[in-house]
Design an enzyme around this catalytic site. Structure first.
Site, short mmCIF file in Angstrom:
data_model
loop_
_atom_site.label_atom_id
_atom_site.label_comp_id
_atom_site.label_asym_id
_atom_site.label_seq_id
_atom_site.Cartn_x
_atom_site.Cartn_y
_atom_site.Cartn_z
N TYR A 114 -3.22 -9.47 16.01
CA TYR A 114 -2.20 -9.02 16.94
C TYR A 114 -2.12 -9.92 18.17
O TYR A 114 -1.20 -9.80 18.96
CB TYR A 114 -2.46 -7.55 17.34
CG TYR A 114 -2.55 -6.65 16.12
CD1 TYR A 114 -1.38 -6.19 15.51
CD2 TYR A 114 -3.77 -6.32 15.54
CE1 TYR A 114 -1.44 -5.41 14.36
CE2 TYR A 114 -3.84 -5.54 14.40
CZ TYR A 114 -2.68 -5.08 13.81
OH TYR A 114 -2.74 -4.33 12.66
N LYS A 139 -12.37 -4.94 1.84
CA LYS A 139 -11.83 -4.12 2.93
C LYS A 139 -12.76 -2.92 3.12
O LYS A 139 -12.96 -2.13 2.19
CB LYS A 139 -10.42 -3.66 2.58
CG LYS A 139 -9.81 -2.72 3.62
CD LYS A 139 -8.36 -2.43 3.33
CE LYS A 139 -7.81 -1.40 4.30
NZ LYS A 139 -6.39 -1.15 4.07
N ARG A 158 -3.41 3.21 12.60
CA ARG A 158 -2.86 4.40 11.95
C ARG A 158 -1.86 5.10 12.86
O ARG A 158 -0.95 5.76 12.39
CB ARG A 158 -4.00 5.31 11.49
CG ARG A 158 -4.78 4.61 10.38
CD ARG A 158 -5.87 5.44 9.78
NE ARG A 158 -6.63 4.59 8.85
CZ ARG A 158 -7.81 4.91 8.35
NH1 ARG A 158 -8.36 6.07 8.66
NH2 ARG A 158 -8.43 4.10 7.53
N LYS A 204 -11.94 -7.76 5.85
CA LYS A 204 -11.35 -6.92 6.89
C LYS A 204 -12.27 -5.74 7.17
O LYS A 204 -12.70 -5.09 6.23
CB LYS A 204 -9.99 -6.41 6.37
CG LYS A 204 -9.27 -5.49 7.31
CD LYS A 204 -8.04 -4.96 6.63
CE LYS A 204 -7.51 -3.84 7.50
NZ LYS A 204 -6.51 -3.07 6.84
N ARG A 213 -10.91 7.50 3.63
CA ARG A 213 -10.64 6.46 2.64
C ARG A 213 -11.93 5.92 1.99
O ARG A 213 -11.95 4.86 1.40
CB ARG A 213 -9.88 5.30 3.29
CG ARG A 213 -8.61 5.68 4.04
CD ARG A 213 -7.53 4.62 3.88
NE ARG A 213 -6.45 4.69 4.87
CZ ARG A 213 -5.50 5.63 4.90
NH1 ARG A 213 -5.51 6.61 4.04
NH2 ARG A 213 -4.54 5.57 5.83
N CYS A 222 0.86 -1.18 0.00
CA CYS A 222 0.00 0.00 0.00
C CYS A 222 0.90 1.23 0.00
O CYS A 222 2.10 1.12 0.22
CB CYS A 222 -0.93 0.01 1.21
SG CYS A 222 -2.27 1.23 1.06
N CYS A 244 -0.07 4.16 1.79
CA CYS A 244 -0.43 5.14 2.83
C CYS A 244 0.65 5.35 3.89
O CYS A 244 0.76 6.43 4.46
CB CYS A 244 -1.76 4.75 3.48
SG CYS A 244 -1.72 3.19 4.37
C1 PBG Z 1 -3.30 -0.01 4.72
C2 PBG Z 1 -3.74 -0.86 5.85
C3 PBG Z 1 -4.51 -0.49 6.95
C4 PBG Z 1 -4.64 -1.61 7.75
C5 PBG Z 1 -3.94 -2.64 7.13
N1 PBG Z 1 -3.40 -2.16 5.95
C6 PBG Z 1 -5.03 0.82 7.36
C7 PBG Z 1 -6.00 1.57 6.58
O1 PBG Z 1 -6.60 1.11 5.61
O2 PBG Z 1 -6.17 2.74 6.96
C8 PBG Z 1 -5.40 -1.66 9.04
C9 PBG Z 1 -5.04 -2.78 9.96
C10 PBG Z 1 -5.52 -2.62 11.36
O3 PBG Z 1 -6.32 -1.73 11.71
O4 PBG Z 1 -5.10 -3.43 12.18
N2 PBG Z 1 -1.92 -0.10 4.48
#
Ligand code: PBG
Length: 325
Positions: A314, A196, A206, A249, A218, A121, A123
């Site tokens: 986690y 997602k 974040r 997710k 997003r 990704c 971000c």
């Molecule tokens: C984007 C990504 C996110 C998560 C995993 N990959 C964050 C988002 O979309 O803002 C979230 C994972 C989590 O909350 O544990 N790289």
């Protein structure tokens, strides 16, 4: 159908041995994928405030962590990078000397028997915190796909075993698949974050990944939490584009989505128990409002019962310690 009093369901709950014999879902440490945050520097193990027991780690610390993961029997980790510098185009994401690329090479050099998955990704790498390249406020889809493919290729060249695009651009699985194939990596699987959702449950992540968008949100690419037919459509497209594993997710609040994806497509299905799900359980447990261990295992068992073959969590290490007993 017989009914009461001939039938008494309590007979099979009579004692723990009998209960175990008729248990339908068996959670295993082999189901887990452990998310890890890797940052520049040395000897760094920086706690993430909103996620008890989760840390940003420098590569040397990460290696030790991965050894522990292997010893617990957990088959895989997924890596998220905190780059040393961020820019408009997230260039460290696809830099062969970037944080993830160096981390993957280091793990692969030191550790066998661990599947290394990389999150693909933008971000974490962009100065604006968005998942792709911008024109004004708009995230450009096709231009972003090209960068994601470069990022995935550079992770795989470093030794990544599986790439996991989490950006939710349209068509990115196809572009990544083609790029990997054109470069001789036909055998590297793609685990796509297929369904997602634009979720409030990502808040603590974040902080962990330092990836909060500087403006906006997003919702122009992640899914509306109210939709499920759209999730099936997303999953179908990703499978057609070449995804080998599809992911839903978050997990806990979306068990119906996991169930329907698994029923309809029957392909390996992953579910991500995200940061907010983790932190809520942790926070309540720290307050002694719930039994943390019990709720942890219950939440993971429910995700598996819904149909997940793989669970990103986690809790992986903590749960594995209990399940190993
Ligand atoms: C984007 C990504 C996110 C998560 C995993 N990959 C964050 C988002 O979309 O803002 C979230 C994972 C989590 O909350 O544990 N790289």
């Amino acid at each position: 159908m017989r009914k009461f009093p001939e039938t008494r369901l309590r007979r099979l709950r009579y004692n723990p041995l009998i209960r175990d014999m008729v248990q339908e879902t068996d959670l295993s440490y082999r189901d887990f994928i452990y998310p890890l945050f890797v940052c520049p520097g040395e000897k760094i193990k920086k706690p993430v405030g909103s996620m008890p027991n989760v840390f940003q780690m420098s590569i040397d610390v990460l290696i030790e962590e991965c050894k522990e993961v292997v010893n617990l029997g957990i088959p895989a980790v997924i890596l998220f990078g905190i780059p040393s510098h961020k820019d408009e185009k997230g260039s460290e994401a696809y830099d062969d000397e970037g944080i993830i690329q160096r981390a993957v090479r280091a793990i692969k050099k030191e550790i066998k028997d661990l599947v290394v998955i990389t999150d693909v990704c933008m971000c974490e790498y962009t100065s604006h915190g968005h998942c792709g390249v911008l024109r004004g406020d708009e995230i450009l889809n096709d231009e972003t796909n090209e960068l994601l493919a470069k990022e995935a290729l550079s992770h795989v060249k470093a030794g990544a075993d599986i790439v996991a695009p989490s950006d939710m651009m349209d068509g990115r699985v196809a572009v990544i698949r083609k790029t990997l194939d054109d470069n001789g990596f036909q055998n590297i699987p793609i685990m796509s974050y297929a369904a997602k959702y634009a979720s409030g449950f990502y808040g603590p992540f974040r902080e962990a990944a330092e990836s909060t968008p500087k403006f906006g949100d997003r919702r122009s690419h992640q899914m509306n939490p109210a939709n499920v037919l759209e999730a099936l459509w997303e999953v179908q497209l990703d499978i057609q584009e070449g995804a080998d594993i599809v992911m839903v997710k978050p997990a806990g609040p979306y068990l119906d989505v996991i169930y329907r994806v698994k029923e309809k497509f029957g392909i390996p299905t992953a579910a991500y128990q995200v940061s907010g799900e983790y932190s809520m359980i942790k926070a309540a447990a720290l307050n002694n409002w719930i039994d943390g261990e019990r709720v942890m295992i219950e939440s993971l068992t429910a995700i598996k019962r819904a149909g997940a073959d793989l669970i990103l969590t986690y809790f992986a290490k903590e749960a594995a310690k209990i399940l190993n007993k």
